[in-house]
Design an enzyme around this catalytic site. Sequence first.
Site, PDB file in Angstrom:
ATOM      1  N   HIS A  45       0.847  -1.193   0.000  1.00 23.38           N
ATOM      2  CA  HIS A  45       0.000   0.000   0.000  1.00 23.38           C
ATOM      3  C   HIS A  45       0.884   1.246   0.000  1.00 23.38           C
ATOM      4  O   HIS A  45       2.106   1.151   0.145  1.00 23.38           O
ATOM      5  CB  HIS A  45      -0.939  -0.005   1.220  1.00 23.38           C
ATOM      6  CG  HIS A  45      -0.241  -0.040   2.536  1.00 23.38           C
ATOM      7  ND1 HIS A  45      -0.224  -1.149   3.353  1.00 23.38           N
ATOM      8  CD2 HIS A  45       0.513   0.886   3.176  1.00 23.38           C
ATOM      9  CE1 HIS A  45       0.478  -0.888   4.434  1.00 23.38           C
ATOM     10  NE2 HIS A  45       0.954   0.334   4.357  1.00 23.38           N
TER      11      HIS A  45
HETATM   12  P1  TYD Z   1      -1.592  -3.175   7.899  1.00 25.53           P
HETATM   13  O1  TYD Z   1      -1.135  -1.755   7.932  1.00 25.53           O
HETATM   14  O2  TYD Z   1      -2.525  -3.569   6.802  1.00 25.53           O
HETATM   15  O3  TYD Z   1      -0.304  -4.141   7.859  1.00 25.53           O
HETATM   16  P2  TYD Z   1       0.800  -4.345   6.739  1.00 25.53           P
HETATM   17  O4  TYD Z   1       0.734  -3.203   5.807  1.00 25.53           O
HETATM   18  O5  TYD Z   1       2.100  -4.379   7.480  1.00 25.53           O
HETATM   19  O6  TYD Z   1       0.576  -5.660   6.072  1.00 25.53           O
HETATM   20  O7  TYD Z   1      -2.220  -3.512   9.311  1.00 25.53           O
HETATM   21  C1  TYD Z   1      -2.624  -4.819   9.666  1.00 25.53           C
HETATM   22  C2  TYD Z   1      -3.731  -4.727  10.711  1.00 25.53           C
HETATM   23  O8  TYD Z   1      -3.291  -4.020  11.871  1.00 25.53           O
HETATM   24  C3  TYD Z   1      -4.965  -4.004  10.219  1.00 25.53           C
HETATM   25  O9  TYD Z   1      -6.089  -4.727  10.690  1.00 25.53           O
HETATM   26  C4  TYD Z   1      -4.934  -2.668  10.900  1.00 25.53           C
HETATM   27  C5  TYD Z   1      -4.164  -2.930  12.153  1.00 25.53           C
HETATM   28  N1  TYD Z   1      -3.349  -1.769  12.577  1.00 25.53           N
HETATM   29  C6  TYD Z   1      -3.791  -0.963  13.602  1.00 25.53           C
HETATM   30  O10 TYD Z   1      -4.861  -1.183  14.205  1.00 25.53           O
HETATM   31  N2  TYD Z   1      -3.024   0.102  13.993  1.00 25.53           N
HETATM   32  C7  TYD Z   1      -1.852   0.406  13.385  1.00 25.53           C
HETATM   33  O11 TYD Z   1      -1.174   1.388  13.770  1.00 25.53           O
HETATM   34  C8  TYD Z   1      -1.413  -0.446  12.293  1.00 25.53           C
HETATM   35  C9  TYD Z   1      -0.128  -0.158  11.568  1.00 25.53           C
HETATM   36  C10 TYD Z   1      -2.192  -1.509  11.931  1.00 25.53           C
END
Ligand code: TYD
Length: 130
Positions: A45
């Site tokens: 993303h």
């Molecule tokens: P995501 O940012 O999609 O992870 P990555 O990009 O590393 O694969 O986040 C994964 C999950 O964690 C999603 O359900 C949202 C949650 N999350 C939070 O609640 N707070 C945060 O600060 C972050 C980074 C993620």
Amino acid sequence: MIDLPRHASPCGSITPIEGGVNIPFAIARVYYLYDIPGGAVRGGHAHVELEQVLAAVLGAFDIVVDDGSNKKVIRLDRAYRGLFIPRGIWREMVNFSSGAVCVVLASTPYRKDDYLRDYETFSRMKVADG
Ligand code: TYD
């Protein structure tokens, strides 16, 4: 790439990070990725406003960064080396070593609506931005 301070002694090392001092923004949030299974791909993303610094505090991984025109693969494998990712950069993290821990310093609180998760939408925005 940011070379973070490193205080090494025979008893181990310390790397302190101060928002606005060692990295170019005030730190609003810290999170870390761990227990990452082999072959996992994280990220995938871009962000509209958020800026981040990532570091491999344990182990190593690759980050693929993409500004819509060019892609670059950067290996993070030192606890004292951070990668600054400005807003509007697509990123994927791959090739995590076993037991790797990635710390992320973020410039804003978590905001779901700051994510761009569709690559086509991201590309179109970059073209529109010129
Ligand atoms: P995501 O940012 O999609 O992870 P990555 O990009 O590393 O694969 O986040 C994964 C999950 O964690 C999603 O359900 C949202 C949650 N999350 C939070 O609640 N707070 C945060 O600060 C972050 C980074 C993620």
